[in-house]
Design an enzyme around this catalytic site. Sequence first.
Site, mmCIF file in Angstrom:
data_model
loop_
_atom_site.group_PDB
_atom_site.id
_atom_site.type_symbol
_atom_site.label_atom_id
_atom_site.label_comp_id
_atom_site.label_asym_id
_atom_site.label_seq_id
_atom_site.Cartn_x
_atom_site.Cartn_y
_atom_site.Cartn_z
ATOM 1 N N GLY A 11 0.834 -1.194 0.000
ATOM 2 C CA GLY A 11 0.000 0.000 0.000
ATOM 3 C C GLY A 11 0.864 1.238 0.000
ATOM 4 O O GLY A 11 1.695 1.441 -0.877
ATOM 5 N N ALA A 14 2.909 4.702 -2.945
ATOM 6 C CA ALA A 14 3.087 4.062 -4.247
ATOM 7 C C ALA A 14 1.937 3.131 -4.583
ATOM 8 O O ALA A 14 1.415 3.136 -5.704
ATOM 9 C CB ALA A 14 4.412 3.302 -4.274
ATOM 10 N N ALA A 49 6.950 16.351 0.232
ATOM 11 C CA ALA A 49 7.039 17.496 -0.667
ATOM 12 C C ALA A 49 6.958 17.000 -2.101
ATOM 13 O O ALA A 49 7.512 15.953 -2.445
ATOM 14 C CB ALA A 49 8.349 18.254 -0.434
ATOM 15 N N LYS A 77 3.371 24.829 -2.393
ATOM 16 C CA LYS A 77 4.828 24.888 -2.478
ATOM 17 C C LYS A 77 5.226 25.598 -3.769
ATOM 18 O O LYS A 77 4.814 25.187 -4.866
ATOM 19 C CB LYS A 77 5.415 23.466 -2.456
ATOM 20 C CG LYS A 77 6.918 23.409 -2.647
ATOM 21 C CD LYS A 77 7.397 21.957 -2.690
ATOM 22 C CE LYS A 77 8.885 21.891 -3.053
ATOM 23 N NZ LYS A 77 9.367 20.514 -3.188
ATOM 24 N N LEU A 332 9.628 3.039 -4.127
ATOM 25 C CA LEU A 332 10.911 2.618 -3.573
ATOM 26 C C LEU A 332 11.320 1.225 -4.037
ATOM 27 O O LEU A 332 12.503 0.884 -3.996
ATOM 28 C CB LEU A 332 10.864 2.664 -2.044
ATOM 29 C CG LEU A 332 10.598 4.040 -1.424
ATOM 30 C CD1 LEU A 332 10.538 3.937 0.091
ATOM 31 C CD2 LEU A 332 11.667 5.034 -1.851
ATOM 32 N N GLU A 341 15.312 17.070 -4.128
ATOM 33 C CA GLU A 341 14.487 17.867 -5.034
ATOM 34 C C GLU A 341 13.060 17.322 -5.130
ATOM 35 O O GLU A 341 12.359 17.532 -6.117
ATOM 36 C CB GLU A 341 15.131 17.942 -6.420
ATOM 37 C CG GLU A 341 16.288 18.929 -6.517
ATOM 38 C CD GLU A 341 15.853 20.389 -6.588
ATOM 39 O OE1 GLU A 341 14.631 20.630 -6.676
ATOM 40 O OE2 GLU A 341 16.730 21.282 -6.550
ATOM 41 N N THR A 343 11.664 14.412 -5.596
ATOM 42 C CA THR A 343 11.334 13.615 -6.776
ATOM 43 C C THR A 343 10.778 12.226 -6.456
ATOM 44 O O THR A 343 10.404 11.501 -7.376
ATOM 45 C CB THR A 343 12.584 13.444 -7.666
ATOM 46 O OG1 THR A 343 13.677 12.951 -6.877
ATOM 47 C CG2 THR A 343 12.984 14.763 -8.302
ATOM 48 N N ILE A 345 7.895 11.130 -4.877
ATOM 49 C CA ILE A 345 6.499 10.966 -5.275
ATOM 50 C C ILE A 345 6.357 11.219 -6.777
ATOM 51 O O ILE A 345 5.535 10.584 -7.453
ATOM 52 C CB ILE A 345 5.586 11.896 -4.442
ATOM 53 C CG1 ILE A 345 5.507 11.375 -2.988
ATOM 54 C CG2 ILE A 345 4.185 11.971 -5.028
ATOM 55 C CD1 ILE A 345 4.644 12.219 -2.075
ATOM 56 N N GLU A 430 16.967 18.386 -22.487
ATOM 57 C CA GLU A 430 16.995 17.292 -23.443
ATOM 58 C C GLU A 430 15.680 16.528 -23.440
ATOM 59 O O GLU A 430 15.263 15.969 -22.431
ATOM 60 C CB GLU A 430 18.163 16.357 -23.129
ATOM 61 C CG GLU A 430 19.503 17.086 -23.160
ATOM 62 C CD GLU A 430 20.684 16.146 -23.108
ATOM 63 O OE1 GLU A 430 20.521 14.973 -23.472
ATOM 64 O OE2 GLU A 430 21.766 16.598 -22.707
#
Length: 500
Positions: A11, A14, A49, A77, A332, A341, A343, A345, A430
């Site tokens: 659960g 993710a 975040a 945010k 994960l 930064e 990233t 979520i 890129e």
Amino acid sequence: MAIKTIVIVGGGTAGWMSAAAFSKFAQTKEARVILVESEAIGTVGVGEATIPPFVQFNQMLGINEAEMLSFVGGTFKLGIQFVNWGKQEDSYFHPFGDYGYQIDGVGFHHIWMKYRKSGDPRPLFLFNAETIAAQYRKFGRTEDSGRDDLPPINYAYHLDAVKYAEFLRYFSEKRGVERIEGMVDTVSLNNETGDVDSLLLKDGQTIEGDFFIDCTGFRGLLIEQALKTGYEDWTHWLPCDRAWAVPCEQEEDPLPYTRATAHSAGWQWRVPLQHRLGNGHVFCSSFMDEQEAQDILMNNLDGKPLADPKQLRFVTGHRKKFWNKNVVAIGLASGFMEPLESTSIHLISTGVAKLLATFSLRGVSDVQRNTYNRLTHKEYCRIRDFLVLHYHATTRDDSEFWNHCRTMSIPDTLQEKIDLSKWNGQIFREEDELFTSTSWSAVMLGQGIAPDGYNPLADVLDQESLKKEVSEIEKSIKYLVYHMPSHGDYLRKYCPVSTT
């Protein structure tokens, strides 16, 4: 073989983000969607975040923003403030929106560099609405102003990840996702194909499926323990491998940004929610012991702790295959990029989005797997380079950790980006790379990588018109921010914390 049953194992954020996205199949009865989780297994609740694409993910699901933020105690945010990264006592802001805008094909940061070299003292951040709003602790949407000549406000959320997973559980179950409580005991593989056939739970239940999504966190129950996929270790570039996390009281209105403060062997996050602050200290165990790292965190809180600190251990990197056989790893279970930064979520949402884009109920083919793995690997590498930049671009020499980061070898793709920027200020985004030229410019300039030149096209623009346009950009940002409410007032009106 046709896919009639999709099984999500695990659960947390993710698992329930995957379930919410795949609930469309359950809702239309195209396939059965099952999520297996155990309340006895805790979740890693540090991903509080987010970044702007997460807003689009929720919109894609059809989630009511105000309702969701109220439920999770969420805040807005506008970017991330970095403290002590380039050198101690320094601070800069990485905003979500652009600096100005392109003028006749010339990026605004080139125009700013041209003005800077001619003696114009205005800092680059004056031309970014998100940075100015963050400084004044304000938040608002451009459309609220009633004018169409003002810059857009780009934002993301701070949220309680555990509450968000709970919100998505209600959302998904309403749409037909079946939740089964239980802990997986055995994973059964098909003798001929090597695919996962079924799961045996500790209570004796057998869960059969045609397609499996592994959301079991660092364990990688299916992708690693069952399928032996392997892991690509990136700790030689991203050496932090531990974190202490703890919530504390929020003693003032929440700030509309995340703060990342560098310490002697890592950094500390500060994530403001409506009802508390999320805090953590990410560090490298090769340069700092666990007790010292915990003490640094607890001595640098902005409020009374609400729980005992919790430790996390991780290895930065990713699975050698994100999609192996009939299993796709999300979150994960697929890999870990530290939360510098925000990233974590984001990689869940893009992983789910790419999976939906390549998914077929007809079955699983090599071309699906290969495409998904290639695109996801590229995404991880681009994000990796951006994270490495923060550690490498420093003049700090006050600790062994920073000496190591400053002098370590870096990926060739990152070195090329730095060299090109130094030469003429050019930063290429890129393909569909996550981070924009504004993001790269913010970190490079904020941490002391100053270009020697700029795009010469800035010199051939009509200089009188250019001067007026640059001044109008600055004025429009000041007008927009001046008329914004405070972040706290906006939250109280739009999405106050739910009491249910």
